[in-house]
Design a protein around this motif. Sequence first.
Motif, short mmCIF file in Angstrom:
data_model
loop_
_atom_site.label_atom_id
_atom_site.label_comp_id
_atom_site.label_asym_id
_atom_site.label_seq_id
_atom_site.Cartn_x
_atom_site.Cartn_y
_atom_site.Cartn_z
N VAL A 81 -3.56 5.89 11.65
CA VAL A 81 -3.30 5.62 10.24
C VAL A 81 -2.02 6.32 9.79
O VAL A 81 -1.84 7.51 10.04
CB VAL A 81 -4.48 6.12 9.37
N LEU A 82 -1.16 5.57 9.14
CA LEU A 82 0.01 6.12 8.46
C LEU A 82 -0.21 5.95 6.97
O LEU A 82 -0.51 4.84 6.51
CB LEU A 82 1.28 5.37 8.89
N THR A 83 -0.10 7.01 6.18
CA THR A 83 -0.40 6.90 4.76
C THR A 83 0.32 7.95 3.94
O THR A 83 0.69 9.01 4.45
CB THR A 83 -1.92 7.02 4.51
N ASN A 84 0.50 7.64 2.66
CA ASN A 84 1.01 8.65 1.72
C ASN A 84 -0.03 8.95 0.64
O ASN A 84 0.31 9.33 -0.48
CB ASN A 84 2.33 8.20 1.09
N GLN A 85 -1.31 8.78 0.97
CA GLN A 85 -2.37 9.17 0.05
C GLN A 85 -2.21 10.64 -0.33
O GLN A 85 -1.82 11.47 0.50
CB GLN A 85 -3.74 8.96 0.69
N THR A 177 5.84 5.69 -2.96
CA THR A 177 5.23 4.49 -2.39
C THR A 177 6.18 3.30 -2.35
O THR A 177 6.19 2.54 -1.37
CB THR A 177 3.96 4.12 -3.18
N GLY A 178 6.98 3.12 -3.40
CA GLY A 178 7.88 1.98 -3.43
C GLY A 178 8.82 1.95 -2.24
O GLY A 178 8.94 0.93 -1.54
N LEU A 206 3.37 -4.16 -6.99
CA LEU A 206 2.39 -3.12 -7.30
C LEU A 206 2.80 -1.77 -6.72
O LEU A 206 2.34 -0.72 -7.20
CB LEU A 206 1.03 -3.55 -6.74
N SER A 207 3.66 -1.77 -5.71
CA SER A 207 4.05 -0.52 -5.06
C SER A 207 4.83 0.42 -5.98
O SER A 207 4.95 1.62 -5.70
CB SER A 207 4.88 -0.81 -3.80
N THR A 208 5.36 -0.10 -7.08
CA THR A 208 6.10 0.74 -8.02
C THR A 208 5.19 1.40 -9.06
O THR A 208 5.65 2.22 -9.85
CB THR A 208 7.18 -0.09 -8.75
N HIS A 209 3.90 1.05 -9.05
CA HIS A 209 2.94 1.67 -9.98
C HIS A 209 2.84 3.16 -9.67
O HIS A 209 2.87 3.57 -8.51
CB HIS A 209 1.58 1.00 -9.82
N GLU A 210 2.71 3.97 -10.71
CA GLU A 210 2.72 5.42 -10.52
C GLU A 210 1.57 5.93 -9.65
O GLU A 210 1.68 7.00 -9.04
CB GLU A 210 2.68 6.13 -11.88
N LYS A 211 0.48 5.18 -9.57
CA LYS A 211 -0.65 5.61 -8.76
C LYS A 211 -0.80 4.80 -7.48
O LYS A 211 -1.83 4.85 -6.81
CB LYS A 211 -1.95 5.54 -9.58
N ALA A 212 0.23 4.04 -7.12
CA ALA A 212 0.18 3.22 -5.91
C ALA A 212 0.31 4.09 -4.66
O ALA A 212 1.08 5.05 -4.64
CB ALA A 212 1.28 2.17 -5.94
N LYS A 213 -0.43 3.72 -3.63
CA LYS A 213 -0.36 4.39 -2.33
C LYS A 213 -0.44 3.33 -1.24
O LYS A 213 -1.00 2.26 -1.44
CB LYS A 213 -1.50 5.40 -2.15
#
Length: 387
Positions: A81-85, A177-178, A206-213
């Motif tokens: 898994v690659l993530t920025n959570q 995220t963006g 949606l990736s530009t949303h402040e809570k997007a991950k």
Amino acid sequence: MQKILILFGMICMLIVATNYAYSQEIRLATFQEVAQIVIDKSISQNVTASIALQSSSIQEMRISPELEQKIRENGRITAIVLTNQNQCILGVVDESCIIINVARDMEDTDFLTIQNSTKKISEAFIDELNTAFDTNAEFHSTFIQGNDLMGKALESSGIVSGRGTVSAVYTMPMEDTGSMYEKISAILLPSQIRESGGFYDVAKNLSTHEKAKMTFSIIPLGNKSLLQLKLSVDYPNTALSITEVNPLELLKTNELKRSEYFSGKFYPLNSILQVVVLSPESINVSNIRGNTIETQIIDNEKIPKEITKEGWIFDPDQGKRIEGKYIFGERKSIDKNELIFSLEGNGIVPKKIETDFNESIVIVIIISVVAISAAVYYLKGYKKLNK
């Protein structure tokens, strides 16, 4: 334990083989796009909206054949898994992560042995993963998964994580995220898919949303791997107040279009919208504005009689867990007003349950596994109807 892993591997191989065989009959493409809304009134009280793009083809999700084969043939890796959570795993804060999930060797009985065994496996992959993702993640820690709380709530198995899984965690500086989604999309997705719009455009916006991950996962399944790129937005502490479900409002779009990648042929099961509602008390679906598809019961499951028609299938449509899937049929897009429905029952606005539940990345991926099975599930039903 070894027998269980062998049995699970055989099941996964059967799923992939079935997927391929049926695709010859009704054109199930390897590339799929899934929009998902999870309304969790039961555990976290959060709402999660996500777009998952997934494939079992390394031409549609581009990782090197050598790396993909090496991951599958390792035998103990259950997911990468690659993530920025924000908190990808316990103990990690404000860093992006690469997580290598490894099935625990039950002969390893103490923590140090478990840690060393897991790290030895993960170290054989991290350099190649950093190269593939254009990252520079460094070892942080190992984490032993203790339960499968969300998996039980969703009535799904912990394929990616859960008891018996050990995570080797590698971290790197947090990336917004963006930019991260744009970079990883360019690496993984060929231009033909990126330029075909559809759910990808929704995810990109949606990736530009402040809570997007974002999350990219590699899940070995028998002789293939499931590759999934997922963009999600959490709406904390909003689930309890929801009595009317408007999926596209949560996805920040007025219209959900299918990808032009499927144009020219009939792929009715490769674009699916799914809504899952979890509640501590029994609830039911009502006031459905759009169409519902006529179904019949096969093996205790609701199966659509006609996949050329668009509409909802709710199964179950009442209880503590509700699941609805929307199939496009022959339509290329759907308006947000056609997807709205209501929830009724004693569990709509229950007393808030205080919990220390931690929504780590392993939980997020368990949710996504439910969506992964949607197209295969309906394909199986369609096959039975036409025998």
